[in-house]
Scaffold this active site. Structure first.
Site, PDB file in Angstrom:
ATOM      1  N   ASP A 179       0.859  -1.173   0.000  1.00  0.00           N
ATOM      2  CA  ASP A 179       0.000   0.000   0.000  1.00  0.00           C
ATOM      3  C   ASP A 179       0.903   1.232   0.000  1.00  0.00           C
ATOM      4  O   ASP A 179       2.113   1.126   0.228  1.00  0.00           O
ATOM      5  CB  ASP A 179      -0.901  -0.042   1.236  1.00  0.00           C
ATOM      6  CG  ASP A 179      -1.751   1.196   1.384  1.00  0.00           C
ATOM      7  OD1 ASP A 179      -2.462   1.540   0.428  1.00  0.00           O
ATOM      8  OD2 ASP A 179      -1.694   1.824   2.459  1.00  0.00           O
ATOM      9  N   ASP A 183      -1.430  -1.117   5.884  1.00  0.00           N
ATOM     10  CA  ASP A 183      -1.608  -0.542   7.217  1.00  0.00           C
ATOM     11  C   ASP A 183      -3.070  -0.449   7.637  1.00  0.00           C
ATOM     12  O   ASP A 183      -3.356   0.059   8.724  1.00  0.00           O
ATOM     13  CB  ASP A 183      -0.992   0.869   7.270  1.00  0.00           C
ATOM     14  CG  ASP A 183      -1.832   1.894   6.517  1.00  0.00           C
ATOM     15  OD1 ASP A 183      -2.087   1.678   5.303  1.00  0.00           O
ATOM     16  OD2 ASP A 183      -2.234   2.894   7.125  1.00  0.00           O
ATOM     17  N   ASP A 191      -0.128   5.229   1.041  1.00  0.00           N
ATOM     18  CA  ASP A 191      -0.326   6.161   2.156  1.00  0.00           C
ATOM     19  C   ASP A 191      -0.442   5.412   3.481  1.00  0.00           C
ATOM     20  O   ASP A 191      -1.274   4.513   3.620  1.00  0.00           O
ATOM     21  CB  ASP A 191      -1.596   6.984   1.934  1.00  0.00           C
ATOM     22  CG  ASP A 191      -1.504   7.861   0.698  1.00  0.00           C
ATOM     23  OD1 ASP A 191      -0.688   8.789   0.698  1.00  0.00           O
ATOM     24  OD2 ASP A 191      -2.245   7.596  -0.271  1.00  0.00           O
TER      25      ASP A 191
END
Length: 224
Positions: free
Chosen positions: A12, A172, A14
Site C-alpha cells: 500500500d 496498514d 499512504d
C-alpha cells in the site's frame, strides 16, 4: 536470482510506504474552507484515509456537517493535493533500505493503492521511489474492477507481475488486510503505533523488521 521466500511483495502507499497525512489533511481542509467548514486536525483525518480521495472527503464532510457538496468539492481537493503532493510527505524511516534490500535479493516490488494512479506515480516520482516498482496500481488503473477491500487490485498486481513467484502484501489498514486475504495473499501489517487488525498474518512497527517479518510469514505458509 531470488534468495527470498517471496518473489513478489506488494505495498500500500499512504500510511504504509509514506507518511502523507499532513498533505492529505491540508487538501481536506482546503475543500472544507471552500464552504466555510472548520478545519480538521491531522489526528481527525488520519482514520479517514485509505479508501481513496472521495471516501476521505465524504468522511470529512460528514464530520463537519453533511456531505451534500461532495461532488462539487472533490475536484478542488484533488487539484490542491496534486499541487502540494510532497510538501510534507516522506517515506517512513527504513523504507528505502528495505525496498533496496528486497530488490537486491531478486524480489519484484509493486504498489497497490486506492489513490488515483496519476497521483500515486507523481508522489513516488517526486520522492525518487517510482523506478523501484514493477507496477503501480491506483484506484483508477485501467482493467481494475473495484478497489480495496475488494480483491481485484491484488489480483491485478498478480497478473501484471505474473511469473515473479509467491506473493505477499504489506499494508496498514483494514482495506489492505481484507483485499489481500480475499486474494489468498498473506499480509504483513505496518503498525508503528502497535495496533493490530484481525486477519493480518504478522505485525511490524519498524521497517528494519520487514524482511524478518516476511520470512516468518513464509515459514507458516503451506507448501505449494
Amino acid at each position: 536470482m531470488n534468495d527470498f521466500p517471496f518473489g513478489l511483495v506488494g505495498f500500500d502507499l499512504d500510511g504504509t510506504l509514506v507518511d502523507s497525512v499532513a498533505d492529505l489533511t491540508a487538501a481536506v481542509n482546503h475543500a472544507l474552507s471552500e464552504i466555510g467548514r472548520p478545519p480538521l486536525t491531522i489526528d481527525q483525518v488520519r482514520p479517514m484515509i485509505g479508501g481513496g480521495s472521495r471516501v476521505m472527503l465524504q468522511r470529512a464532510l460528514i464530520a463537519t456537517g453533511g456531505d451534500e457538496r461532495l461532488d462539487d468539492l472533490l475536484p478542488g481537493l484533488v487539484d490542491f493535493y496534486a499541487a502540494h503532493i510532497v510538501d510534507h510527505t516522506r517515506p517512513f524511516a527504513g523504507v528505502v533500505d528495505a525496498l533496496d534490500t528486497l530488490r537486491a535479493r531478486g524480489v519484484a516490488l509493486a504498489v497497490v493503492t486506492n489513490k488515483r494512479e496519476q497521483l500515486s506515480v507523481a508522489l513516488l516520482e517526486a520522492l525518487d521511489l517510482a523506478d523501484r516498482f514493477a507496477c503501480i496500481i491506483g484506484g483508477d488503473t485501467p482493467g481494475l474492477a473495484a478497489i480495496k477491500p475488494d480483491r481485484a487490485p491484488i489480483d491485478l498486481m498478480l497478473h501484471k507481475c505474473r511469473g515473479s513467484g509467491p506473493a505477499a502484501f504489506v499494508g496498514d489498514s483494514i482495506y489492505d488486510v481484507n483485499a489481500a486475504r480475499a486474494a489468498g495473499v498473506p499480509v504483513a501489517l505496518f503498525a508503528p503505533d502497535g495496533g493490530g487488525i484481525p486477519g493480518s498474518n504478522a505485525i511490524f512497527a519498524d521497517y528494519r523488521e520487514l524482511l524478518p517479518t516476511l520470512e516468518r510469514i513464509a515459514a507458516t505458509q503451506p507448501a505449494i
